[in-house]
Design a protein around this motif. Structure first.
Motif, short mmCIF file in Angstrom:
data_model
loop_
_atom_site.label_atom_id
_atom_site.label_comp_id
_atom_site.label_asym_id
_atom_site.label_seq_id
_atom_site.Cartn_x
_atom_site.Cartn_y
_atom_site.Cartn_z
N ASP A 329 0.84 -1.23 0.09
CA ASP A 329 0.11 -0.02 0.02
C ASP A 329 0.77 1.22 -0.08
O ASP A 329 0.58 2.19 -0.65
N ASP A 330 1.94 1.30 0.90
CA ASP A 330 2.87 2.35 0.79
C ASP A 330 3.49 2.65 -0.48
O ASP A 330 3.80 3.80 -0.87
N VAL A 331 4.13 1.61 -1.09
CA VAL A 331 4.72 1.80 -2.22
C VAL A 331 3.92 2.54 -3.23
O VAL A 331 4.09 3.39 -4.09
N LEU A 332 2.62 1.87 -3.61
CA LEU A 332 1.76 2.21 -4.50
C LEU A 332 1.05 3.63 -4.20
O LEU A 332 1.07 4.70 -4.88
N ASN A 333 1.31 4.19 -2.71
CA ASN A 333 0.85 5.50 -2.42
C ASN A 333 1.89 6.46 -2.80
O ASN A 333 1.64 7.66 -3.09
N THR A 334 3.21 6.29 -2.52
CA THR A 334 4.20 6.84 -3.07
C THR A 334 4.14 7.10 -4.47
O THR A 334 4.46 8.45 -4.76
N LEU A 338 3.38 11.02 -6.50
CA LEU A 338 4.40 11.42 -7.71
C LEU A 338 3.51 11.53 -8.83
O LEU A 338 4.37 11.82 -10.05
N GLY A 339 2.43 11.38 -8.78
CA GLY A 339 1.50 11.74 -10.12
C GLY A 339 1.50 10.34 -10.88
O GLY A 339 0.93 10.36 -12.26
N LEU A 340 1.94 9.14 -10.35
CA LEU A 340 1.68 7.90 -11.17
C LEU A 340 0.46 7.43 -10.98
O LEU A 340 0.04 7.32 -9.77
N GLN A 341 0.11 6.78 -11.99
CA GLN A 341 -1.28 5.78 -11.89
C GLN A 341 -0.90 4.51 -11.35
O GLN A 341 -0.38 3.62 -12.11
N ALA A 342 -1.33 4.15 -10.27
CA ALA A 342 -0.97 2.98 -9.55
C ALA A 342 -1.95 2.23 -8.71
O ALA A 342 -2.91 2.84 -8.44
#
Length: 342
Positions: A329-334, A338-342
């Protein structure tokens, strides 16, 4: 006869709609006898907006931004963003969803520029921006552009020449971190180079993108091939393709070593399980699906355990390795920050 009539009416409606005419279905001669409810298409006067909507008995239909969307009326009432129904600062509902009549219908609907207004039986008014409805509709979500994932093999990955990210750039710049996460989301693996070969610097690297997950192996694991934990990973033996922590309540994925006893399926399913296992194993072991990497001091590899399996060949000599598990969850939140669709 029914099919002919409906096709004919549909064709006539489409012809009228293409000319920007508001058409009432009950104006057709025999339509009331077929469907007693009045269904009316409403169009905007603006040609550039290209919007039409129709009020059905049990749902609202909207044509906008090349998308046909359908909304249940209770959904429209529940998602009201007025001050009395929604706290825009906390992004939490104030409206009690359980208090909304499941058969609710709006008294009136009107479109003003790009905003739809629904007036409900109790007089409450809900307004929606057309673009918000597109963004949050089921049909709009299906068309939403998400962060692409590349289904790759060794040849595809090597030809892509995916660049590694430098340690300092990763730690000190958002561009470096974003480039790393972009590669990680695309391929499920990503590298950071020129990392001081210590446990402390590896930990600092991991904390840049996520909380480190505490596990039975500790916060950071650091080991040599001494079999200290009774695990094949702590030996010099080869490791087949696998993902880690398959025995957790929140497992990362498939692991051929840490399978529990197969005792929860009936006899007639067991052989089918082994057949499926064999099919999967054959695919995993195809040489073209393997990408071999020789890690050296200063090079850190991140692996998405939900996408990519890892393993190793047997080796001789002395080897030291450190690492950790991150919270997904934290990796995707980071990445999203940063503006990435994750």
């Amino acid at each position: 006869m029914w099919c002919f009539r409906l096709s004919h009416l549909h064709g006539r409606l489409q012809n009228l709609l293409s000319r920007g005419v508001t058409c009432s279905a009950f104006q057709q001669p025999n339509f009331k006898s077929l469907f007693p409810l009045a269904i009316r298409w409403h169009h905007t006067a603006s040609k550039s907006l290209n919007c039409a909507w129709q009020q059905h008995e049990d749902h609202f239909e909207l044509q906008y931004a090349n998308t046909v969307m359908r909304f249940d009326y209770v959904w429209l009432r529940d998602h009201c963003r007025s001050a009395s129904c929604y706290n825009s600062k906390t992004h939490q509902r104030s409206l009690d969803t359980a208090s909304v009549d499941l058969c609710i219908k709006p008294k009136t609907i009107r479109l003003d520029e790009t905003t739809l207004f629904f007036t409900w039986p109790d007089g409450h008014v809900t307004k929606y921006d057309l673009d918000w409805l597109v963004k949050n509709s089921y049909e709009g979500q299906k068309q939403k552009v998400i962060q692409p994932r590349i289904l790759w093999n060794a040849e595809i990955y090597q030809q892509a020449q995916v660049p590694s990210v430098d340690f300092q750039s990763f730690l000190e710049t958002n561009d470096g971190l974003k480039n790393f996460l972009q590669n990680f989301l695309l391929y499920g693996i990503a590298f950071v180079e020129n990392v001081p070969p210590t446990q402390e610097h590896t930990e600092k690297l991991a904390e840049r993108i996520s909380l480190i997950r505490e596990t039975i192996y500790g916060r950071m694991w650091y080991f040599t091939s001494d079999f200290s934990r009774g695990d094949t990973a702590y030996t010099k033996l080869a490791l087949d393709r696998h993902t880690d922590t398959a025995y957790f309540q929140e497992p990362c994925g498939y692991n051929n070593y840490d399978r529990a006893v197969i005792n929860t399926v009936p006899y007639d399913v067991v052989h089918r399980w082994y057949t499926a296992h064999r099919t999967l194993t054959v695919e995993l072991r195809r040489p073209e699906n393997e990408f071999w990497v020789k890690l050296k001091p200063g090079r850190v590899l991140f692996i998405d355990n939900w996408r990519v399996l890892h393993g190793r060949e047997s080796f001789t000599g002395y080897r030291q390795l450190c690492g950790c598990y991150l919270t997904r969850d934290d990796v995707l939140n980071t990445a999203r920050l940063l503006g990435l669709q994750a």
